[in-house]
Design a protein around this motif. Structure first.
Motif, PDB file in Angstrom:
ATOM      1  N   LEU A  82       0.826  -1.213   0.000  1.00  0.00           N
ATOM      2  CA  LEU A  82       0.000   0.000   0.000  1.00  0.00           C
ATOM      3  C   LEU A  82       0.858   1.260   0.000  1.00  0.00           C
ATOM      4  O   LEU A  82       0.563   2.217  -0.728  1.00  0.00           O
ATOM      5  CB  LEU A  82      -0.932   0.004   1.207  1.00  0.00           C
ATOM      6  N   VAL A  83       1.910   1.269   0.790  1.00  0.00           N
ATOM      7  CA  VAL A  83       2.765   2.456   0.875  1.00  0.00           C
ATOM      8  C   VAL A  83       3.452   2.732  -0.457  1.00  0.00           C
ATOM      9  O   VAL A  83       3.366   3.848  -0.996  1.00  0.00           O
ATOM     10  CB  VAL A  83       3.812   2.297   2.001  1.00  0.00           C
ATOM     11  N   PHE A  84       4.117   1.736  -1.016  1.00  0.00           N
ATOM     12  CA  PHE A  84       4.852   1.971  -2.253  1.00  0.00           C
ATOM     13  C   PHE A  84       3.929   2.157  -3.454  1.00  0.00           C
ATOM     14  O   PHE A  84       4.213   2.958  -4.342  1.00  0.00           O
ATOM     15  CB  PHE A  84       5.867   0.847  -2.494  1.00  0.00           C
ATOM     16  N   GLY A  85       2.811   1.441  -3.486  1.00  0.00           N
ATOM     17  CA  GLY A  85       1.831   1.666  -4.552  1.00  0.00           C
ATOM     18  C   GLY A  85       1.226   3.062  -4.468  1.00  0.00           C
ATOM     19  O   GLY A  85       1.021   3.731  -5.482  1.00  0.00           O
ATOM     20  N   PHE A 129      -5.767   0.908  -9.111  1.00  0.00           N
ATOM     21  CA  PHE A 129      -6.434  -0.381  -9.028  1.00  0.00           C
ATOM     22  C   PHE A 129      -5.787  -1.266  -7.960  1.00  0.00           C
ATOM     23  O   PHE A 129      -6.477  -1.835  -7.101  1.00  0.00           O
ATOM     24  CB  PHE A 129      -6.393  -1.089 -10.394  1.00  0.00           C
ATOM     25  N   CYS A 130      -4.459  -1.379  -8.002  1.00  0.00           N
ATOM     26  CA  CYS A 130      -3.774  -2.243  -7.037  1.00  0.00           C
ATOM     27  C   CYS A 130      -3.869  -1.681  -5.623  1.00  0.00           C
ATOM     28  O   CYS A 130      -3.982  -2.451  -4.663  1.00  0.00           O
ATOM     29  CB  CYS A 130      -2.323  -2.450  -7.446  1.00  0.00           C
ATOM     30  N   LEU A 164      -8.790  -3.435  -0.036  1.00  0.00           N
ATOM     31  CA  LEU A 164      -9.976  -4.275   0.160  1.00  0.00           C
ATOM     32  C   LEU A 164      -9.581  -5.697   0.564  1.00  0.00           C
ATOM     33  O   LEU A 164     -10.213  -6.303   1.441  1.00  0.00           O
ATOM     34  CB  LEU A 164     -10.833  -4.303  -1.102  1.00  0.00           C
ATOM     35  N   TRP A 165      -8.557  -6.229  -0.074  1.00  0.00           N
ATOM     36  CA  TRP A 165      -8.071  -7.581   0.226  1.00  0.00           C
ATOM     37  C   TRP A 165      -7.610  -7.652   1.676  1.00  0.00           C
ATOM     38  O   TRP A 165      -7.896  -8.613   2.385  1.00  0.00           O
ATOM     39  CB  TRP A 165      -6.934  -7.912  -0.727  1.00  0.00           C
ATOM     40  N   MET A 166      -6.900  -6.619   2.128  1.00  0.00           N
ATOM     41  CA  MET A 166      -6.422  -6.577   3.511  1.00  0.00           C
ATOM     42  C   MET A 166      -7.595  -6.520   4.492  1.00  0.00           C
ATOM     43  O   MET A 166      -7.597  -7.208   5.516  1.00  0.00           O
ATOM     44  CB  MET A 166      -5.515  -5.359   3.714  1.00  0.00           C
ATOM     45  N   ILE A 167      -8.626  -5.743   4.169  1.00  0.00           N
ATOM     46  CA  ILE A 167      -9.807  -5.647   5.033  1.00  0.00           C
ATOM     47  C   ILE A 167     -10.535  -6.984   5.081  1.00  0.00           C
ATOM     48  O   ILE A 167     -10.971  -7.431   6.150  1.00  0.00           O
ATOM     49  CB  ILE A 167     -10.752  -4.519   4.551  1.00  0.00           C
ATOM     50  N   ILE A 168     -10.678  -7.643   3.944  1.00  0.00           N
ATOM     51  CA  ILE A 168     -11.338  -8.951   3.895  1.00  0.00           C
ATOM     52  C   ILE A 168     -10.584  -9.959   4.770  1.00  0.00           C
ATOM     53  O   ILE A 168     -11.190 -10.705   5.538  1.00  0.00           O
ATOM     54  CB  ILE A 168     -11.447  -9.460   2.434  1.00  0.00           C
ATOM     55  N   PHE A 169      -9.262  -9.954   4.662  1.00  0.00           N
ATOM     56  CA  PHE A 169      -8.471 -10.889   5.458  1.00  0.00           C
ATOM     57  C   PHE A 169      -8.501 -10.517   6.927  1.00  0.00           C
ATOM     58  O   PHE A 169      -8.593 -11.387   7.793  1.00  0.00           O
ATOM     59  CB  PHE A 169      -7.038 -10.953   4.940  1.00  0.00           C
TER      60      PHE A 169
END
Length: 152
Positions: free
Chosen positions: A31-34, A61-62, A68-73
Motif C-alpha cells: 500500500l505504501v509503495f503503490g 487499481f492495485c 480491500l483484500w487486507m480488510i477482507i483478510f
C-alpha cells in the motif's frame, strides 16, 4: 516458554494476524509503495496520456484492491477456505504483471522526457523506483501465497 505468532502455512490469518504472518505482512508495504507511485505520477503532468494513464490505472487499481483484500483478510471473511488462498495467489500474480508493465512504461516515458524540467524528471525517476519496489513486494507476496496455497 516463549510465545510464538507462527501460523501453519496451510491456514489463512485474520485480525491482527495479517500483520505478523507471511505473506500477509506485505500488505502495508504494498500500500505504501503503490500509493507513492500513484501520488508521484499524479503530481506531474500526465504526458503522454496513454502509457501514463495505464500507470495511473495500475497504481490506483492495485492500491484499492490491496486495501480491500487486507480488510477482507483482517475481518476473517475468508473463513480459512482454500479458494481464498488461490484467489490471493491469482490477485498478487496479476498485480505483479500489471506493475511490471507499468514500471517498464514509466521508465520508458521517463527516459524520453529526460531533456525536460529537472524537477519533473526526478519525480518520474522516483516513481519508477517505487514502481519496481512495489513489483518486488507483490512478487514476494505471490510466491509466498503460492507456497501457502500448495499446503492447503
Amino acid at each position: 516458554m516463549a510465545a510464538t505468532t507462527a501460523q501453519p502455512m496451510g491456514s489463512l490469518p485474520s485480525g491482527v494476524g495479517i500483520c505478523t504472518t507471511a505473506p500477509d505482512i506485505f500488505y502495508l508495504p504494498e500500500l505504501v509503495f503503490g500509493g507513492l507511485v500513484w501520488m508521484l505520477v499524479a503530481s506531474t503532468h500526465v504526458d503522454p496520456p496513454n502509457p501514463l494513464g495505464w500507470v495511473m490505472f495500475v497504481s490506483v487499481f492495485c492500491f484499492v484492491m490491496t486495501f480491500l483484500w487486507m480488510i477482507i483478510f483482517a475481518a476473517g471473511c475468508h473463513k480459512n477456505s482454500s479458494g481464498w488462498a488461490a484467489a490471493d495467489l491469482v490477485y498478487h500474480g496479476l498485480a505483479v504483471l500489471f506493475y511490471l508493465s507499468a514500471g517498464v512504461d514509466l521508465a520508458y516515458i521517463t527516459l524520453l522526457n529526460k531533456s525536460k524540467e529537472l524537477k519533473i524528471y526526478k519525480i518520474d525517476i522516483s516513481a519508477v523506483v517505487f514502481a519496481y519496489v512495489a513489483t518486488l513486494l507483490y512478487f514476494i507476496h505471490a510466491i509466498l501465497s503460492a507456497i501457502r496455497w500448495k499446503y492447503f
